[in-house]
Design a protein around this motif. Structure first.
Motif, PDB file in Angstrom:
ATOM      1  N   GLU A   1       1.122  -1.175   0.137  1.00 29.90           N
ATOM      2  CA  GLU A   1       0.144   0.098   0.178  1.00 29.90           C
ATOM      3  C   GLU A   1       1.237   1.179  -0.051  1.00 29.90           C
ATOM      4  N   GLU A   2       1.582   1.245   1.038  1.00 33.17           N
ATOM      5  CA  GLU A   2       2.481   2.191   1.114  1.00 33.17           C
ATOM      6  C   GLU A   2       3.063   2.845  -0.770  1.00 33.17           C
ATOM      7  N   ALA A   3       3.846   1.663  -1.185  1.00 28.41           N
ATOM      8  CA  ALA A   3       3.898   1.872  -3.093  1.00 28.41           C
ATOM      9  C   ALA A   3       3.159   2.210  -3.637  1.00 28.41           C
ATOM     10  N   LEU A   4       2.178   1.748  -3.595  1.00 33.28           N
ATOM     11  CA  LEU A   4       0.773   2.328  -4.035  1.00 33.28           C
ATOM     12  C   LEU A   4       1.215   3.673  -3.982  1.00 33.28           C
TER      13      LEU A   4
ATOM     14  N   GLU B   1     -10.675   5.087  -6.300  1.00 31.38           N
ATOM     15  CA  GLU B   1     -11.881   4.763  -5.320  1.00 31.38           C
ATOM     16  C   GLU B   1     -12.472   6.122  -4.835  1.00 31.38           C
ATOM     17  N   GLU B   2     -13.756   6.298  -4.974  1.00 35.22           N
ATOM     18  CA  GLU B   2     -14.361   6.910  -4.944  1.00 35.22           C
ATOM     19  C   GLU B   2     -14.938   7.579  -3.559  1.00 35.22           C
ATOM     20  N   ASP B   3     -14.980   8.719  -3.219  1.00 35.60           N
ATOM     21  CA  ASP B   3     -15.761   8.616  -2.280  1.00 35.60           C
ATOM     22  C   ASP B   3     -15.034   8.909  -1.015  1.00 35.60           C
ATOM     23  N   CYS B   4     -13.283   9.585  -1.633  1.00 36.98           N
ATOM     24  CA  CYS B   4     -12.793   9.285  -0.867  1.00 36.98           C
ATOM     25  C   CYS B   4     -12.480  10.504   0.675  1.00 36.98           C
TER      26      CYS B   4
ATOM     27  N   GLU C   1      -3.118   7.659 -10.445  1.00 42.09           N
ATOM     28  CA  GLU C   1      -2.754   8.902 -10.940  1.00 42.09           C
ATOM     29  C   GLU C   1      -1.369   9.089 -11.868  1.00 42.09           C
ATOM     30  N   LYS C   2      -0.151   8.601 -10.769  1.00 38.48           N
ATOM     31  CA  LYS C   2       1.149   8.640 -10.941  1.00 38.48           C
ATOM     32  C   LYS C   2       1.618   7.370 -12.056  1.00 38.48           C
ATOM     33  N   ILE C   3       0.596   5.941 -11.663  1.00 41.74           N
ATOM     34  CA  ILE C   3       0.333   5.036 -12.236  1.00 41.74           C
ATOM     35  C   ILE C   3       0.057   4.550 -13.978  1.00 41.74           C
ATOM     36  N   ARG C   4      -1.172   5.650 -13.824  1.00 38.81           N
ATOM     37  CA  ARG C   4      -1.803   5.679 -15.516  1.00 38.81           C
ATOM     38  C   ARG C   4      -0.465   6.920 -16.296  1.00 38.81           C
TER      39      ARG C   4
ATOM     40  N   GLU D   1      -6.711   9.134  -0.174  1.00 39.34           N
ATOM     41  CA  GLU D   1      -6.712  10.548  -1.379  1.00 39.34           C
ATOM     42  C   GLU D   1      -5.179   9.706  -1.171  1.00 39.34           C
ATOM     43  N   GLN D   2      -3.805   9.239  -1.203  1.00 40.50           N
ATOM     44  CA  GLN D   2      -2.819   9.005  -1.491  1.00 40.50           C
ATOM     45  C   GLN D   2      -2.628   8.273  -2.093  1.00 40.50           C
ATOM     46  N   ARG D   3      -3.613   7.294  -2.324  1.00 38.42           N
ATOM     47  CA  ARG D   3      -3.869   6.095  -2.998  1.00 38.42           C
ATOM     48  C   ARG D   3      -3.781   6.498  -4.946  1.00 38.42           C
TER      49      ARG D   3
END
Length: 290
Positions: A201-204, A242-245, A258-261, A251-253
């Protein structure tokens, strides 16, 4: 990725023959010479016909020390596991490239000339375990061959991660990384040898598909390609926000996604430009086989 092996004792058996000289004058001893053809295992014939002749690829499955480091330990695969492993890499690695547009030419011109099978993982002197490795486009090593089980999702994921990861290294080694690729998540890379302290998760959150991807831009490139090709839920987990954060970590995930995209778009464009291969098409072929 790396591997280790357990050195086996080499037994050398010397066969000595006695020569008896006859002392009879003018006597000649004539012994017919019989040429005995070299015996070849069925598996060696299979490899020669299906891998060496077709792809100029040598398959190393007999244990020899030079396939692991001097401070590494490993074991060879059992003979009955070799052909099933060959069939596995044919189906999930070779065939997809033969089926995708421009893939056959790419595979023929970039396939590593040597593939090594090890029965288990490589055990390193520092207590770590290496699950797969490659040598500058010349060799790919598969581990845990003795545990082959195509119904075991974890085993399948390990093998596909290794081969897709290592084969993708050839792309950046020959054609460099995409322009500005390393700048997309520049602050997320880890210092040397510390990537394993991160959780998935931290990597994500940093914008990476795995902790190992944070170790360098080259590994980031290879891990992103591999995960995209073999991981069934890649789009849902790594690309879809993820919706409705309502929390900071959520929000960090999403920021990481976005970076992975951005990375995947950069990699896909690069692949198409330098190899002629559409990664999305390749992924669809692979997923249909899983």
């Amino acid at each position: 990725m790396k591997f280790k092996n357990i050195s086996a004792t080499t037994c050398i058996i010397a066969l000595m023959a006695s020569l008896v000289s006859g002392c009879y004058e003018k006597e000649e001893l004539s012994v017919p010479v019989i040429e005995t053809p070299e015996l070849v295992d069925d598996i060696d014939i299979y490899i020669e016909e299906n891998f060496t002749q077709k792809y100029d690829m040598a398959i190393r499955y007999r244990f020899v020390d030079n396939y692991v480091g001097v401070d590494e330990r490993a074991v060879p695969p059992t003979l009955e596991k070799v052909q099933p492993m060959l069939e596995f890499i044919q189906k999930f690695w070779i065939d997809p490239y033969l089926e995708v547009a421009n893939g056959a030419d790419f595979f023929a011109n970039h396939v590593p000339p040597e593939i090594v099978f090890l029965g288990g993982p490589i055990y390193n002197y520092d207590g770590t375990v290496t699950l797969g490795t490659a040598d500058a486009g010349a060799q790919i090593t598969f581990t845990n061959v003795n545990d082959i089980d195509t119904e075991d999702k974890e085993w399948v994921a390990l093998q596909l991660n290794v081969v897709y990861h290592e084969f993708s290294h050839i792309v950046h080694q020959r054609y460099k990384l995409p322009n500005a690729f390393e700048e997309i998540a520049a602050t997320g890379y880890t210092s040397g040898g510390s990537w394993y302290t991160l959780t998935d998760e931290e990597a994500l959150e940093r914008g990476f598909v795995s902790p190992y991807a944070t170790s360098s831009p080259n590994e980031d490139f290879a891990e992103t390609v591999a995960f995209y090709l073999f991981y069934e839920d890649f789009i849902e987990y790594y690309l879809t926000d993820e919706e409705d954060c309502t929390t900071l970590v959520c929000e960090q995930r999403n920021e990481g996604r976005e970076k992975i995209r951005q990375k995947l778009a950069s990699i896909s464009e690069h692949y198409l430009k330098v190899t002629g291969i559409d990664l999305e098409e390749l992924r669809n072929i692979i997923q249909a086989k899983l």
